[in-house]
Structure formats: structure tokens, C-alpha cells
Design a protein around this motif. Structure first.
Motif, PDB file in Angstrom:
ATOM      1  N   HIS A 114       0.844  -1.196   0.000  1.00 27.50           N
ATOM      2  CA  HIS A 114       0.000   0.000   0.000  1.00 27.50           C
ATOM      3  C   HIS A 114       0.881   1.247   0.000  1.00 27.50           C
ATOM      4  N   VAL A 115       0.407   2.310  -0.617  1.00 25.51           N
ATOM      5  CA  VAL A 115       1.124   3.591  -0.608  1.00 25.51           C
ATOM      6  C   VAL A 115       0.163   4.704  -0.206  1.00 25.51           C
ATOM      7  N   GLU A 116       0.742   5.842   0.202  1.00 30.11           N
ATOM      8  CA  GLU A 116      -0.057   6.996   0.571  1.00 30.11           C
ATOM      9  C   GLU A 116      -0.487   7.740  -0.693  1.00 30.11           C
ATOM     10  N   ALA A 117      -1.646   8.380  -0.642  1.00 32.87           N
ATOM     11  CA  ALA A 117      -2.146   9.140  -1.786  1.00 32.87           C
ATOM     12  C   ALA A 117      -1.169  10.262  -2.125  1.00 32.87           C
ATOM     13  N   GLY A 118      -0.817  10.362  -3.409  1.00 32.08           N
ATOM     14  CA  GLY A 118       0.078  11.409  -3.861  1.00 32.08           C
ATOM     15  C   GLY A 118       1.542  11.136  -3.603  1.00 32.08           C
ATOM     16  N   GLY A 119       1.868  10.043  -2.919  1.00 32.21           N
ATOM     17  CA  GLY A 119       3.263   9.770  -2.602  1.00 32.21           C
ATOM     18  C   GLY A 119       3.821   8.532  -3.257  1.00 32.21           C
ATOM     19  N   ILE A 173       2.928 -18.320  -0.927  1.00 25.22           N
ATOM     20  CA  ILE A 173       2.919 -16.860  -0.899  1.00 25.22           C
ATOM     21  C   ILE A 173       2.314 -16.291  -2.174  1.00 25.22           C
ATOM     22  N   ALA A 174       1.439 -15.319  -2.013  1.00 28.87           N
ATOM     23  CA  ALA A 174       0.928 -14.536  -3.135  1.00 28.87           C
ATOM     24  C   ALA A 174       0.981 -13.072  -2.732  1.00 28.87           C
ATOM     25  N   ARG A 175       1.318 -12.193  -3.650  1.00 30.63           N
ATOM     26  CA  ARG A 175       1.454 -10.791  -3.315  1.00 30.63           C
ATOM     27  C   ARG A 175       0.812  -9.924  -4.387  1.00 30.63           C
ATOM     28  N   ALA A 176       0.461  -8.711  -3.989  1.00 26.48           N
ATOM     29  CA  ALA A 176      -0.131  -7.755  -4.921  1.00 26.48           C
ATOM     30  C   ALA A 176       0.037  -6.350  -4.373  1.00 26.48           C
ATOM     31  N   GLY A 177       0.116  -5.396  -5.277  1.00 30.56           N
ATOM     32  CA  GLY A 177       0.131  -3.998  -4.895  1.00 30.56           C
ATOM     33  C   GLY A 177      -1.274  -3.425  -4.957  1.00 30.56           C
ATOM     34  N   GLN A 178      -1.693  -2.732  -3.923  1.00 24.26           N
ATOM     35  CA  GLN A 178      -3.034  -2.166  -3.852  1.00 24.26           C
ATOM     36  C   GLN A 178      -3.038  -0.663  -4.123  1.00 24.26           C
ATOM     37  N   GLY A 179      -1.865  -0.074  -4.418  1.00 22.23           N
ATOM     38  CA  GLY A 179      -1.816   1.361  -4.635  1.00 22.23           C
ATOM     39  C   GLY A 179      -2.244   2.122  -3.391  1.00 22.23           C
ATOM     40  N   ASP A 180      -3.007   3.196  -3.592  1.00 21.31           N
ATOM     41  CA  ASP A 180      -3.487   3.987  -2.443  1.00 21.31           C
ATOM     42  C   ASP A 180      -4.967   3.750  -2.162  1.00 21.31           C
ATOM     43  N   ALA A 181      -5.469   2.583  -2.598  1.00 21.81           N
ATOM     44  CA  ALA A 181      -6.902   2.305  -2.477  1.00 21.81           C
ATOM     45  C   ALA A 181      -7.343   1.975  -1.057  1.00 21.81           C
ATOM     46  N   LYS A 182      -6.424   1.569  -0.181  1.00 21.00           N
ATOM     47  CA  LYS A 182      -6.816   1.120   1.156  1.00 21.00           C
ATOM     48  C   LYS A 182      -5.999   1.826   2.235  1.00 21.00           C
ATOM     49  N   PRO A 183      -6.297   3.103   2.508  1.00 21.53           N
ATOM     50  CA  PRO A 183      -5.589   3.773   3.608  1.00 21.53           C
ATOM     51  C   PRO A 183      -5.980   3.175   4.949  1.00 21.53           C
ATOM     52  N   LEU A 184      -5.126   3.330   5.937  1.00 18.09           N
ATOM     53  CA  LEU A 184      -5.424   2.832   7.279  1.00 18.09           C
ATOM     54  C   LEU A 184      -6.635   3.559   7.858  1.00 18.09           C
ATOM     55  N   ALA A 185      -7.435   2.837   8.602  1.00 14.19           N
ATOM     56  CA  ALA A 185      -8.609   3.450   9.217  1.00 14.19           C
ATOM     57  C   ALA A 185      -8.183   4.563  10.167  1.00 14.19           C
ATOM     58  N   GLY A 186      -8.849   5.706  10.066  1.00 18.72           N
ATOM     59  CA  GLY A 186      -8.570   6.815  10.955  1.00 18.72           C
ATOM     60  C   GLY A 186      -7.409   7.689  10.545  1.00 18.72           C
ATOM     61  N   THR A 187      -6.831   7.445   9.360  1.00 24.70           N
ATOM     62  CA  THR A 187      -5.720   8.273   8.891  1.00 24.70           C
ATOM     63  C   THR A 187      -6.107   8.945   7.576  1.00 24.70           C
ATOM     64  N   LYS A 233       1.803   9.415   5.847  1.00 24.15           N
ATOM     65  CA  LYS A 233       2.966   8.571   5.546  1.00 24.15           C
ATOM     66  C   LYS A 233       2.812   7.158   6.104  1.00 24.15           C
ATOM     67  N   GLU A 234       1.966   6.984   7.143  1.00 25.27           N
ATOM     68  CA  GLU A 234       1.756   5.652   7.711  1.00 25.27           C
ATOM     69  C   GLU A 234       1.131   4.682   6.722  1.00 25.27           C
ATOM     70  N   ASN A 235       0.498   5.222   5.671  1.00 18.95           N
ATOM     71  CA  ASN A 235      -0.153   4.362   4.689  1.00 18.95           C
ATOM     72  C   ASN A 235       0.838   3.687   3.739  1.00 18.95           C
ATOM     73  N   ARG A 236       2.089   4.100   3.786  1.00 16.32           N
ATOM     74  CA  ARG A 236       3.108   3.452   2.943  1.00 16.32           C
ATOM     75  C   ARG A 236       3.608   2.219   3.694  1.00 16.32           C
ATOM     76  N   ARG A 237       3.027   1.086   3.391  1.00 14.50           N
ATOM     77  CA  ARG A 237       3.237  -0.100   4.209  1.00 14.50           C
ATOM     78  C   ARG A 237       3.014  -1.367   3.385  1.00 14.50           C
ATOM     79  N   VAL A 238       3.426  -2.491   3.970  1.00 14.70           N
ATOM     80  CA  VAL A 238       3.102  -3.821   3.447  1.00 14.70           C
ATOM     81  C   VAL A 238       2.462  -4.609   4.574  1.00 14.70           C
ATOM     82  N   GLU A 239       1.364  -5.275   4.288  1.00 11.22           N
ATOM     83  CA  GLU A 239       0.667  -6.098   5.273  1.00 11.22           C
ATOM     84  C   GLU A 239       0.768  -7.565   4.876  1.00 11.22           C
ATOM     85  N   VAL A 240       1.132  -8.399   5.840  1.00  5.22           N
ATOM     86  CA  VAL A 240       1.278  -9.847   5.607  1.00  5.22           C
ATOM     87  C   VAL A 240       0.211 -10.581   6.418  1.00  5.22           C
ATOM     88  N   TYR A 241      -0.662 -11.284   5.725  1.00  2.00           N
ATOM     89  CA  TYR A 241      -1.744 -12.033   6.347  1.00  2.00           C
ATOM     90  C   TYR A 241      -1.424 -13.535   6.301  1.00  2.00           C
TER      91      TYR A 241
END
Length: 386
Positions: free
Chosen positions: A322-327, A354-368, A373-381
Motif C-alpha cells: 500500500h502507498v499513501e495518496a500522492g506519494g 505466498i501470493a502478493r499484490a500492490g493495492q496502490g493507495d486504495a486502502k488507507p489505514l482506518a482513521g488516517t 505517511k503511515e499508509n506506505r506499508r506492506v501487510e502480511v496475512y
């Protein structure tokens, strides 16, 4: 003073970095020449570090055995009785070091799971004043609550004590953990020659448990047979099945998909998993530096935690960037996910899981804010098996 100085041949750098990260995860201070500061005197810094280290860890290989530099560093460690030796391949260490036992660590994919790694860490722990370090690795490998309790009781001052308590809390929450709480001994773990404490999954159930779980198993079998019957009757094309679920069921699993729009459920190993370690609703999160897609500086501990949990879960692994909007861009989020996925594979997770994908800025963290900048992240489930 540095705890561990690593002596290695440059051609073995990838193996050295993996060992370095594993030692840092154990809260050891580790030095190797990849950490030399720009502008410093190369020879003098190496000399200062190898002489001051609590342990000198030599990674022997065919190439390393022919290196005068590595022989000199190993000689310094032996003179101070601080030498720890590993063999990375089926080589013969130099004759002057023949009397020093070299631990075989040929398995570069899962070296932390073996007896050899436990011996290496145990030797380093004794040299640096942390005698329980080898037993800590044993606890990580066995995942036995009783062993964890013994380690916590015997190593209250170790820097890993808080993590050990977290590990024990997770094990106590898994099915059967409450029964182990009452019966597990709160003493130090037995010596290596003794039989290890039985694992929760290996306990023989009593009569009540057999009757209870026998009934549950029978009901589960009936439900499974009914589902198979309905599937065959409808040809596998149920009217209520969403199109996305049909696509997931039929798409072949890949280790690293090229650039999927959504992350498929890759098939994991056939071995049954322990659901308490699966985290479909609580991912491991890696925060990236704004504007960059390379690995964050403190990623190795989280990778190790994900790997240890996956060894118990044994299900598919979903990696989302995931990335932050505009960044950042869609390509950035994919590159970040790919970087973490590769580290998970290097650590020992099955690449087919393992499977991976980029989600762009479509899923910002809740409440942000979307551009935070916190939205620039990778989540592993870690998904449940099957």
C-alpha cells in the motif's frame, strides 16, 4: 563491546546477512564489514572490532578457507578462546583450526530450525554472558508452553524475556492451552540428553475428550460429504457463488504472481496448521520510508515473527503493498510487496504458499488521512490452511 563479529567471504554475503539478521533478532549486537562507515580506515576498524568482540563467528566455505584475512580473524578469535565456527558447505577448514568444532549449517532456507543453529547460538550465548540463549532457540523450535515457562523462570534478566512471555501467552490461548497451564512444570527445561516435554498436540486425550471430539468429527464428516454431494449435483457452479470466489477456486497458485489485481489464495502445504497462529484479521505490518520501495531498516524481526507463526499455521500467505495518496504509484506498492515476499521466502516460508499484490493507495489505514505517511506499508496475512 560488540557481541558477535562475523568473518566471511564476500561471495557468501547473502548467507552472512541471513545469519546476521537471525542473531540481531536475538537482541545481540553484531558486526560484519557491511556495517563499515564511509570514510573510516577499513583495516583498523576490522582489527578493532574483531579484538573487542565477545564472540568471533567464522563462516567457513571452500572460498573462505583460502582467505588469509579470514584465517587471521579466526586466529584472533581462537587466541582469545572466543571462536565459533560454522561450515556453509562441505569444506575442510584450515589445518590449524581442525581442533575447533565447526557446526554444519548447509540448509540456507531453514537453518534456524535445526540442532546446529541451537548449538551455535548456545556457544555465542555462553561467551557473551547470556547462557540461556541456546535454550531460547530450543523454545522457539519446539513451541512447548512448559519449556517456555522453564526458560522464563531461569532467565528473568535476559533481554528476550518480554518476547518469551508474549510467545507463552500466544501458546496458552491456542486450543488445549488452558489444560497445559495447570499441569506444565514451572522449572528450567531439561538438559539436551533428556526427553523434551510433550507438545500440546501430542497429548493423549482422555475418555471425555475422545467422546466429545469423536462426535464433532462425525458431524464434520457428514457436513463434508453433504457439501461434496451438492457440489457434484451442481457441477461446481452454485448460483450463489460470487464470480470472484469462482476465480479464486480455479486459479493456479503461484509463488509470486506477476501483478494481480487481487491477491489469490495460494495453496499451502498439506500439513495441518494450528489456527491460533493464523492471522487473517491481524496482519504483520512493515512501514516503509516515504518515497522508497526498498526494505525498511527494522524489517528483520517482523519477518522472523511471521516465519515462526507460519511454521505453526502452515496456510497461504497474502502479502499486500500500500502507498499513501500522492506519494506513490501502483508499481511502488507492488515493488514493496515483492520485496517483503522475497524476504519471507529467504526466511523459510514455502514460496508456493505466498501470493502478493500492490493495492496502490486504495486502502488507507482506518482513521488516517489518505496522504498520511503511515499508509506506505506492506501487510502480511497468515491465512488458515485450506
Amino acid at each position: 563491546m560488540t557481541d558477535v563479529f562475523i568473518s566471511y567471504k564476500r561471495e557468501e554475503r547473502a548467507r552472512c546477512v541471513a545469519i546476521y539478521n537471525a542473531l540481531v533478532d536475538l537482541k545481540l549486537s553484531v558486526w560484519f564489514d557491511g556495517r563499515i562507515e564511509p570514510g573510516t580506515d577499513f583495516d583498523r576498524e576490522i582489527e578493532r572490532e574483531v579484538r573487542g568482540a565477545g564472540a568471533v563467528l567464522v563462516l567457513w566455505s571452500e572460498l573462505a578457507a583460502d582467505s588469509d584475512w579470514i584465517r587471521a580473524e579466526a586466529r584472533t578469535g581462537r587466541q582469545k578462546d572466543r571462536l565459533v565456527a560454522i561450515r556453509l558447505d562441505d569444506c575442510l577448514p584450515p589445518l590449524e583450526f581442525a581442533s575447533v568444532q565447526a557446526i554444519d549449517l548447509f540448509d540456507h532456507r531453514d537453518f534456524q530450525a535445526g540442532e546446529g543453529w541451537r548449538q551455535v547460538v548456545g556457544r555465542i550465548g555462553r561467551l557473551v554472558g547470556r547462557p540461556g540463549l541456546g535454550d531460547y532457540v530450543h523454545c522457539e523450535q519446539e513451541a512447548d508452553p512448559g519449556r517456555w515457562r522453564g526458560w522464563i523462570a531461569a532467565n528473568a534478566g535476559d533481554p528476550l524475556i518480554d518476547r518469551a512471555k508474549e510467545r507463552l501467552a500466544v501458546l496458552d490461548r491456542r486450543p488445549g492451552g488452558a489444560e497445559t497451564v495447570e499441569t506444565a512444570p514451572s522449572v528450567a527445561p531439561p538438559p539436551e540428553s533428556a526427553s523434551p516435554s510433550p507438545r500440546i498436540t501430542d497429548r493423549a486425550p482422555d475418555g471425555d475428550m475422545l467422546r466429545r471430539y469423536g462426535l464433532i468429527g462425525a458431524l464434520a464428516l457428514l457436513l463434508l460429504l453433504g457439501a461434496i454431494f451438492l457440489f457434484r449435483q451442481t457441477g461446481g457452479e452454485g448460483a450463489d457463488t460470487p464470480a470472484t470466489e469462482k476465480a479464486t477456486a480455479t486459479a493456479p497458485a503461484e509463488a509470486l504472481p506477476a501483478n494481480p489485481e487481487t491477491v489469490p489464495m495460494a495453496a499451502g502445504p498439506a500439513a495441518p496448521g494450528k489456527l491460533a497462529f493464523c492471522r487473517p484479521d491481524k496482519p504483520y505490518v512493515f512501514t516503509f520510508t516515504p518515497g522508497r520501495t526498498d526494505l525498511p531498516p527494522l524489517w528483520n524481526l517482523t519477518v522472523s515473527n511471521a516465519w515462526l507463526a507460519w511454521r505453526e499455521c502452515r496456510g497461504p500467505v497474502r502479502v499486500e503493498g500500500h502507498v499513501e495518496a500522492g506519494g506513490g504509484t501502483q508499481a511502488d506498492s507492488t515493488a514493496m510487496a515483492d520485496a517483503i515476499a522475497k524476504e519471507l521466502v529467504l526466511k523459510g516460508i514455502d514460496p508456493k504458499a505466498i501470493a502478493r499484490a500492490g493495492q496502490g493507495d486504495a486502502k488507507p489505514l482506518a482513521g488516517t488521512a489518505a496522504d498520511a505517511k503511515e499508509n506506505r506499508r506492506v501487510e502480511v496475512y497468515l491465512m488458515p490452511p485450506g
